[in-house]
Design an enzyme around this catalytic site. Structure first.
Site, mmCIF file in Angstrom:
data_model
loop_
_atom_site.group_PDB
_atom_site.id
_atom_site.type_symbol
_atom_site.label_atom_id
_atom_site.label_comp_id
_atom_site.label_asym_id
_atom_site.label_seq_id
_atom_site.Cartn_x
_atom_site.Cartn_y
_atom_site.Cartn_z
ATOM 1 N N HIS A 182 -1.641 -5.405 1.680
ATOM 2 C CA HIS A 182 -3.132 -5.975 1.525
ATOM 3 C C HIS A 182 -3.090 -7.534 1.052
ATOM 4 C CE1 HIS A 182 -7.267 -7.224 0.114
ATOM 5 N NE2 HIS A 182 -6.441 -7.501 -0.954
ATOM 6 N N ARG B 82 -1.230 -14.140 4.500
ATOM 7 C CA ARG B 82 -2.054 -13.678 5.401
ATOM 8 C C ARG B 82 -1.446 -13.909 6.981
ATOM 9 N NH1 ARG B 82 -6.773 -10.887 4.323
ATOM 10 N NH2 ARG B 82 -7.338 -10.845 6.144
ATOM 11 N N ARG C 149 2.637 -6.458 9.544
ATOM 12 C CA ARG C 149 1.592 -5.298 9.875
ATOM 13 C C ARG C 149 2.020 -4.914 11.240
ATOM 14 N NH1 ARG C 149 -4.159 -7.269 7.697
ATOM 15 N NH2 ARG C 149 -4.245 -6.290 5.409
ATOM 16 N N PHE D 223 -15.176 4.428 8.181
ATOM 17 C CA PHE D 223 -13.961 4.525 7.681
ATOM 18 C C PHE D 223 -13.666 4.458 6.115
ATOM 19 C CE2 PHE D 223 -13.907 0.186 9.196
ATOM 20 C CZ PHE D 223 -13.391 -0.446 7.973
ATOM 21 N N ASN E 251 -1.639 -0.348 7.325
ATOM 22 C CA ASN E 251 -1.086 -1.699 7.640
ATOM 23 C C ASN E 251 -0.348 -2.113 6.348
ATOM 24 O OD1 ASN E 251 -3.246 -2.332 6.048
ATOM 25 N ND2 ASN E 251 -4.448 -3.406 7.338
ATOM 26 N N LYS F 297 0.791 -1.347 0.066
ATOM 27 C CA LYS F 297 0.048 -0.229 0.138
ATOM 28 C C LYS F 297 0.922 1.295 0.022
ATOM 29 C CE LYS F 297 -3.833 -2.382 2.513
ATOM 30 N NZ LYS F 297 -4.640 -2.198 3.574
ATOM 31 N N THR G 105 -5.431 -7.687 10.646
ATOM 32 C CA THR G 105 -5.674 -6.182 10.174
ATOM 33 C C THR G 105 -5.419 -5.039 10.989
ATOM 34 O OG1 THR G 105 -7.526 -7.462 9.398
ATOM 35 C CG2 THR G 105 -7.820 -5.000 8.905
HETATM 36 N N1 UDP Z 1 -9.535 -1.185 7.778
HETATM 37 C C1 UDP Z 1 -9.603 -0.040 8.689
HETATM 38 N N2 UDP Z 1 -10.306 -0.281 9.827
HETATM 39 C C2 UDP Z 1 -10.844 -1.270 10.135
HETATM 40 C C3 UDP Z 1 -11.123 -2.213 9.465
HETATM 41 C C4 UDP Z 1 -10.273 -2.154 8.169
HETATM 42 O O1 UDP Z 1 -8.899 1.092 8.469
HETATM 43 O O2 UDP Z 1 -11.830 -1.335 11.205
HETATM 44 C C5 UDP Z 1 -8.767 -0.970 6.700
HETATM 45 C C6 UDP Z 1 -7.458 -1.553 6.583
HETATM 46 O O3 UDP Z 1 -6.426 -0.832 5.979
HETATM 47 C C7 UDP Z 1 -7.692 -2.955 6.035
HETATM 48 C C8 UDP Z 1 -8.796 -2.464 5.029
HETATM 49 O O4 UDP Z 1 -9.599 -1.669 5.406
HETATM 50 O O5 UDP Z 1 -6.561 -3.468 5.688
HETATM 51 C C9 UDP Z 1 -9.548 -3.787 4.595
HETATM 52 O O6 UDP Z 1 -10.156 -4.249 5.493
HETATM 53 P P1 UDP Z 1 -10.381 -5.871 5.722
HETATM 54 O O7 UDP Z 1 -11.454 -6.060 6.906
HETATM 55 O O8 UDP Z 1 -10.644 -6.617 4.282
HETATM 56 O O9 UDP Z 1 -9.115 -6.557 6.193
HETATM 57 P P2 UDP Z 1 -7.818 -7.153 5.881
HETATM 58 O O10 UDP Z 1 -8.314 -8.390 4.847
HETATM 59 O O11 UDP Z 1 -7.110 -6.203 4.798
HETATM 60 O O12 UDP Z 1 -7.008 -7.775 6.773
HETATM 61 MG MG MG Z 2 -9.816 -7.943 3.150
#
Ligand code: UDP
Ligand code: MG
Length: 167
Positions: free
Chosen positions: A125, A91, A108, A58, A122, A10, A97
Site C-alpha cells: 500500500h 507509487r 505490484r 470487494f 498487490n 501487506k 492498483t
Molecule cells: N482493490 C481491489 N479491487 C479493485 C480496487 C482495489 O481489490 O477494483 C484493493 C487493492 O488491494 C487496492 C486496495 O483495494 O490496493 C485499495 O484500493 P485503491 O483504489 O485505494 O488503490 P491503491 O491506492 O492501493 O492503488
Molecule cells: Mg489508495
C-alpha cells in the site's frame, strides 16, 4: 517539498517473504525511512483505512485481506518514507492498483495477483496524496514512533490509562 507517505507491506507480501525485495526496490527512491514497525490491522483500523471503498463489492474481502485472514499472517509491515516527491516516487515503483495492469517491473506487476474472488493482492500500500498520507499515518502511528515532526501534536495527561512495561 518534503513529503511523507505511508507504506504497508501487506500480508501477502509478508507471506511470500518479499519484505527484503520490496525494501530494496523502495531504496531506489533515496527517500528516508522515518518510522517502521510490524503492526496488526484490527477490524476497526482496517475499515477506517479503507473507508473510501466501503461501498465496493470487494470491500468485505479487502478487510479480510488487510487483516491477514487470507494469508494466515495477521500483520503488516508499516513504514513512513519521507523526502522530496515521496508519494509519486513510491507509487511509481509500486505500479498500478490492478497487478495485471501494472508494469511488469513494478512491485505490484512483479509480485501481485488477482484472487479467484476478485481481490487485487498487490503486496504493498502507498498513500495516494498528501491528505490521505496524513490521515493514514495518524491511523497507523503515534507521534513518538516517528523520528521527525510531520504534523502538529499536543500533550495530554491520561491519568486513568494503564500501560504495560517490562516485568
Ligand atoms: N482493490 C481491489 N479491487 C479493485 C480496487 C482495489 O481489490 O477494483 C484493493 C487493492 O488491494 C487496492 C486496495 O483495494 O490496493 C485499495 O484500493 P485503491 O483504489 O485505494 O488503490 P491503491 O491506492 O492501493 O492503488
Ligand atoms: Mg489508495
Amino acid at each position: 517539498m518534503d513529503q511523507a507517505t505511508l507504506i504497508l507491506i501487506k500480508p501477502d507480501g509478508l507471506k511470500k517473504s518479499l519484505t527484503g525485495n520490496i525494501l530494496t526496490r523502495l531504496s531506489e527512491t533515496k527517500l528516508e525511512i522515518v518510522a517502521a514497525k510490524v503492526a496488526r490491522a484490527s477490524e476497526e483500523l482496517a475499515i477506517e483505512h479503507y473507508k473510501h471503498l466501503k461501498d465496493k463489492p470487494f470491500f468485505e474481502e479487502l478487510i479480510h485481506y488487510i487483516k491477514g485472514e487470507l494469508h494466515d499472517r495477521r500483520k503488516v509491515m508499516a513504514l513512513i518514507y519521507w523526502g522530496e516527491g515521496a508519494i509519486i516516487k513510491c507509487r511509481e515503483l509500486a505500479g498500478a492498483t490492478n497487478p495485471e495492469e501494472a508494469e511488469p517491473t513494478s512491485i505490484r506487476g512483479a509480485y501481485g495477483r488477482i484472487t479467484t474472488s476478485g481481490v487485487y493482492e498487490n503486496v504493498i500500500h502507498v498513500s495516494a496524496n498528501d491528505q490521505d498520507a496524513e490521515r493514514e499515518i495518524q491511523l497507523w502511528f503515534q507521534p513518538d514512533e516517528i523520528i521527525v515532526d510531520l504534523y502538529p501534536t499536543k500533550i495530554i495527561t491520561e491519568k486513568t490509562d494503564k500501560i504495560r512495561v517490562w516485568g
